[in-house]
Design a protein around this motif. Sequence first.
Motif, PDB file in Angstrom:
ATOM      1  N   ILE A  27       0.923  -0.991  -0.001  1.00  0.00           N
ATOM      2  CA  ILE A  27      -0.029   0.377   0.441  1.00  0.00           C
ATOM      3  C   ILE A  27       0.733   1.356  -0.049  1.00  0.00           C
ATOM      4  O   ILE A  27       2.527   1.476  -0.467  1.00  0.00           O
ATOM      5  CB  ILE A  27      -0.999   0.330   1.219  1.00  0.00           C
TER       6      ILE A  27
ATOM      7  N   LEU B   7      -3.430   0.136   6.846  1.00  0.00           N
ATOM      8  CA  LEU B   7      -4.518  -0.881   6.557  1.00  0.00           C
ATOM      9  C   LEU B   7      -4.064  -2.001   7.197  1.00  0.00           C
ATOM     10  O   LEU B   7      -4.260  -2.738   7.134  1.00  0.00           O
ATOM     11  CB  LEU B   7      -4.578  -1.218   4.254  1.00  0.00           C
TER      12      LEU B   7
ATOM     13  N   SER C 256      -0.511  -3.566   7.880  1.00  0.00           N
ATOM     14  CA  SER C 256       0.202  -2.863   6.722  1.00  0.00           C
ATOM     15  C   SER C 256       1.558  -1.810   8.211  1.00  0.00           C
ATOM     16  O   SER C 256       0.829  -1.558   9.097  1.00  0.00           O
ATOM     17  CB  SER C 256      -0.350  -1.401   5.715  1.00  0.00           C
TER      18      SER C 256
ATOM     19  N   ILE D 150     -11.385  -5.284   5.027  1.00  0.00           N
ATOM     20  CA  ILE D 150     -10.553  -4.300   5.332  1.00  0.00           C
ATOM     21  C   ILE D 150     -11.053  -2.350   5.727  1.00  0.00           C
ATOM     22  O   ILE D 150     -11.768  -2.135   5.197  1.00  0.00           O
ATOM     23  CB  ILE D 150     -10.684  -3.786   3.825  1.00  0.00           C
TER      24      ILE D 150
ATOM     25  N   GLU E 107      -9.583   1.339   6.313  1.00  0.00           N
ATOM     26  CA  GLU E 107      -8.153   1.629   6.106  1.00  0.00           C
ATOM     27  C   GLU E 107      -8.433   2.734   6.790  1.00  0.00           C
ATOM     28  O   GLU E 107      -9.418   3.822   7.126  1.00  0.00           O
ATOM     29  CB  GLU E 107      -8.406   2.233   4.369  1.00  0.00           C
TER      30      GLU E 107
ATOM     31  N   GLU F  19      -6.715   7.395   7.904  1.00  0.00           N
ATOM     32  CA  GLU F  19      -5.625   8.048   7.121  1.00  0.00           C
ATOM     33  C   GLU F  19      -5.848   8.817   8.723  1.00  0.00           C
ATOM     34  O   GLU F  19      -6.914   9.500   9.015  1.00  0.00           O
ATOM     35  CB  GLU F  19      -6.180   8.784   5.468  1.00  0.00           C
TER      36      GLU F  19
ATOM     37  N   LEU G 231      -7.119  -6.278  -3.012  1.00  0.00           N
ATOM     38  CA  LEU G 231      -7.527  -4.904  -3.220  1.00  0.00           C
ATOM     39  C   LEU G 231      -7.924  -3.871  -3.722  1.00  0.00           C
ATOM     40  O   LEU G 231      -7.990  -2.837  -3.988  1.00  0.00           O
ATOM     41  CB  LEU G 231      -5.417  -4.529  -2.472  1.00  0.00           C
TER      42      LEU G 231
ATOM     43  N   SER H 187      -8.951  -1.150  -2.132  1.00  0.00           N
ATOM     44  CA  SER H 187      -8.399  -0.061  -1.829  1.00  0.00           C
ATOM     45  C   SER H 187      -8.125   1.152  -1.491  1.00  0.00           C
ATOM     46  O   SER H 187      -7.337   1.085  -2.760  1.00  0.00           O
ATOM     47  CB  SER H 187      -7.640  -1.317  -1.268  1.00  0.00           C
ATOM     48  N   THR H 188      -8.594   2.356  -0.657  1.00  0.00           N
ATOM     49  CA  THR H 188      -7.923   3.289  -0.950  1.00  0.00           C
ATOM     50  C   THR H 188      -6.261   3.741  -1.389  1.00  0.00           C
ATOM     51  O   THR H 188      -5.344   3.883  -2.492  1.00  0.00           O
ATOM     52  CB  THR H 188      -8.596   4.462  -0.065  1.00  0.00           C
ATOM     53  N   LEU H 189      -5.932   2.915  -0.618  1.00  0.00           N
ATOM     54  CA  LEU H 189      -4.375   3.123  -0.488  1.00  0.00           C
ATOM     55  C   LEU H 189      -4.128   2.039  -1.658  1.00  0.00           C
ATOM     56  O   LEU H 189      -1.985   1.609  -1.221  1.00  0.00           O
ATOM     57  CB  LEU H 189      -3.849   2.129   1.125  1.00  0.00           C
ATOM     58  N   ARG H 190      -4.841   1.438  -1.838  1.00  0.00           N
ATOM     59  CA  ARG H 190      -3.847  -0.068  -3.284  1.00  0.00           C
ATOM     60  C   ARG H 190      -2.180   0.373  -3.530  1.00  0.00           C
ATOM     61  O   ARG H 190      -1.868   2.260  -3.939  1.00  0.00           O
ATOM     62  CB  ARG H 190      -4.560  -0.489  -3.865  1.00  0.00           C
TER      63      ARG H 190
END
Length: 776
Positions: A28, A34, A48, A118, A120, A122, A247, A250-253
Motif C-alpha cells: 500500500i 490498512l 500494514s 478491510i 483503511e 488516514e 485490494l 482499497s484506497t491505499l492500494r
Amino acid sequence: MRQPNSSPTHGRQPQEHENYPVHLIGRIQPHGVLMELHGAELHIVRVSQTIQNYLGASPADVLNQPLSAVLDPIALAAVQQSLSHDTNRPSHLTLSVSTPEGMKPFDGLIHQLNEQIILELEPVGDRSTAEMVALHDSVRQAIARLRQIQDVTTFLQAAVEEMQSLTGYDRVVIYQFDEKKAGSVVAEVKPFDDIAYKGLHYPATDIPKLVRQLYQRGMIRYVANLTAPQVELVAPDLPLPKAPLNLTLSTLRGVDSCCIEYHQNMGVMAFLVIALVKSEQLWGLMACHHRTEKYLAYPVRSACEILGQFVAAELVSKVNEEELGYFNRLKAIQSDFVTAIAGAEDFKEALIHPEPRLLDLVNAHGTAVCLDQDITLIGNTPTLDQVRALLDWSMTEIDQTVFHTDCLSNHYPAALAFKESGSGLLVLKISQLRRYLVLWFRPEILQTVNWAGDPRSSIHETQDGQVLLGPRTSFRQWQETVEATALPWKAAEIESAENLKNAIVGIVLNKADELAQINLELERRNQELDSFAYAASHDLKEPLRGIINFANIIIKRYGESLDEAGVRRLRTLVKLAQRMDTLVDTLLKFSRLGQADLHYRQTDLQVLVQKAIDVLLTGREGDDLEPQIDIPRPLPTVDCDQVLISEAFGNLLGNALKYTDKAQPLIEIGYLTPEEQRNKGWREISQDYPLGAVFYVKDDGIGIRERHFQNIFRLFKRLHEQESYGGGTGVGLTITKRIIERHGGCIWVESTFGEGATFYFTLLGGSDCFSQALAE
Ligand code: ADP
C-alpha cells in the motif's frame, strides 16, 4: 494512457499487461494504515507496517487482536454499524483512534469484499469547519457554472478548470474513449511552461482490464506520492501462508512499477483520477497530475468524486442533445435532397450540387457518384481508376443496399494504396440492376487527428533521444492500431444513406406513376381520335363517291356541250376526288389499326417475307431488271399477327424498291441475334431469341438525311414530290410504325444519304427501345 495503476507493457507482453492483476500487488501507499479484519469480533488478521507510524503499535502487537484493541468503543460501534450496510463500496467514517499522542481523529474507509473486511485509516490533520463549508461552496458554484454550458467541448474545458481550482493540481485533463476503447485528450489545463497533451491518443491496451473495470464502477484513484516507499502488509504465516489480499477496492492500494515509471517520465509525482461513467459505460476519465507530492484530504477527494459524477451525468444530456442536433441536421439535408431530386430535370445534378451536400449527408470527406459509365468525384477521393476498380468490386462483392466499413483494406486489400483518402467506405446501391451507386470515403484517422501543435514533437525524450515509457510510446502504439482505419460510420449516417436511396426510389416511382397516368390518358385520347378518324373517314367516303360518280356522269352526258377547258377541269375534279378517296382509305386503315385486336400466331417469317416479295415483284412486271433481294439466312419463326407483320415487311420492301436510282436495286432482309446486337456495340433488346431479334431491311437506294430520321414516320410525311419515285401518300411508314408498336417493339432507321438506308425493327422492348439499344 497508463494512468493510475495502469502499467505499460514495459517488461511485459501486451497481453500480460492487459490482464495484469493490479489488485494483488500486496503493498500500500504509506499515507495510511490498512487492516484486514475477520469474524464477529473483527480480529486483525493482516496489517500494514505503517501501523507503527500512525498508531504507535507494531504489527505483532495488534495481529490476532480484536479491533477493540485499537479503537475506542464508539468508533468500534460505528465500524460494526457500517458493516451492516451494503459495503460493496468503501464507506466513510470519522474515527477516534488511540495513538501515542492520545486519541486522534482518522478518516476511516471500510468495505467488505466476499469474506474479506478491510479498514483503511488516514490521519485527518487540521480541518476546520470553515474549510469544509468553503469546499461545499466551491463545488456548488462549479456545478452552477457548468450547468449553464451547452456545448460539449466548452463544457469539458470548463470542467477541467473547475477541477483544477477545487484541487490545485498542476494539470487536469479529460480523456475520452472511442468505440474501440482507445483514448484521446479532449480538454486540458496545464502549467503555462509545460507541454500540451491535448490531441494525444492512447491505445486501448494502455489500461489493464481490471483497472478499466474499476473505473467502470465509478471508482476514483488517488496516489499522493509516487516516490514514497510502498509498505508491505504483515500477516502471520501460521497456520497457513496467506494468499495475497484482494485490494480491488482499497484506497491505499500500492502502485505498479511501470505506472510509476510512466508518470515519472511525464514529470508527475502525484495524481488523482475520476471516472466519467455515462449510461453505465466508461465514457472517459478526468485525470489530475502534480509535479510534486500532493496530499488531498478525504473530503476534498469526495468533493472531486461528486463533481466527476455531476460532469458524467450532465454529459449524458449534453451529448444526447448534440447527437440529436446532428441527427436533425442530417434529416434537414435529407429533406433538402428530396426537394432537389423531385424538382430536378437532371437527377445527377440534383445529387451533386451544391457539392458539400452529398458529403454532409453522411459526414464524409469524399464521394463518387456512379451512374453507369458516368462517374463524378467530389472532395477527397481515390483516383478515378482506383474508384473504377472499387466500383467493379462493389458490384460483384456487395449484396446489400448499404455497405459500410471503417477499414476497407480488411475487405479490399487494394485499398491500402489509397488509405489517406479511402480508409473508410460507405456504399449505397441505388439500383440492383444498373450500375447506379454512391460511394462515400473517409480518410485514415491519422490524417484527421487534431495534433494541437503536434504532440509527437512535444513529448519528453531523454537527452540521447531514447524513447521513453510515456505518452510518446503510447501515441506511437496507438498510431499502429489505427493504421488504414477511419472514424466509424454512425448509425444516423448509415440511415441517412438509406433514406437517400428511399427518396430516390420513391421519387422515381412517383414519376413512373405520373408517366403511367399520362400514358393512360394518352391512350384514351388516341382511342377517341381513332374512333373519330374512323367515323369521319367512313362518313367522308360516301359523299366522295357521290362527287366522283356525278362528275363522271356530267363528263359522259354533258361532255359534248361543255368546252374543252370545262371537261379538263371536271377530269381534274375526278382525279382530286379519287386521290382524296385514297387518302381517306389510308386514314380509315390507320384508325382501324389502333382499334383492332392483334391475332397472334406462330409465323415463319421466311415464308411470310417470301410471299411479300412475290407480291411486290409481280406488281413490277415489265421493269427492265429484276431487283436482287438477299436473305442471308432463313428468318426465324415468331409469335406475331401475320397479316400486319406481312404488311410491315411489304411497306419496307416497297419503299426499298421505290426510293432508288439504281437499275437493279440490291436489297437485304435479315436479323441480328442478341449476341450480334452486343457485338455491334448495342445493348441487346432482350436475351430472348428469336423474339428479341432485331429485323432489318437494307437497301442501296437514295438514302435519307439524318434530320428526317424521325419525320418519315409521321402521317402524310413525304420527302419527295407526290409524283416522283412512283408516288406515295406518306402513310406507309406511319402504318408500319404503328404495327410494330402494337406488337410492343420499335422501329428506327440508319442511313447515309445517297448510299442507302436500313430500317430496323423489333417485336419487343417498348416503343423507344432503340434509343436504349444505341445508347451503349
Ligand atoms: P410513301 O408512301 O410516300 O412512301 P412512307 O411513309 O412509306 O410514305 O415514307 C415516307 C417518306 O420516307 C417517303 O416519302 C420517302 O421520302 C422516305 N423513305 C421511305 N423509305 C425510304 C427508303 N428506303 N429510302 C429512302 N427514302 C425513303
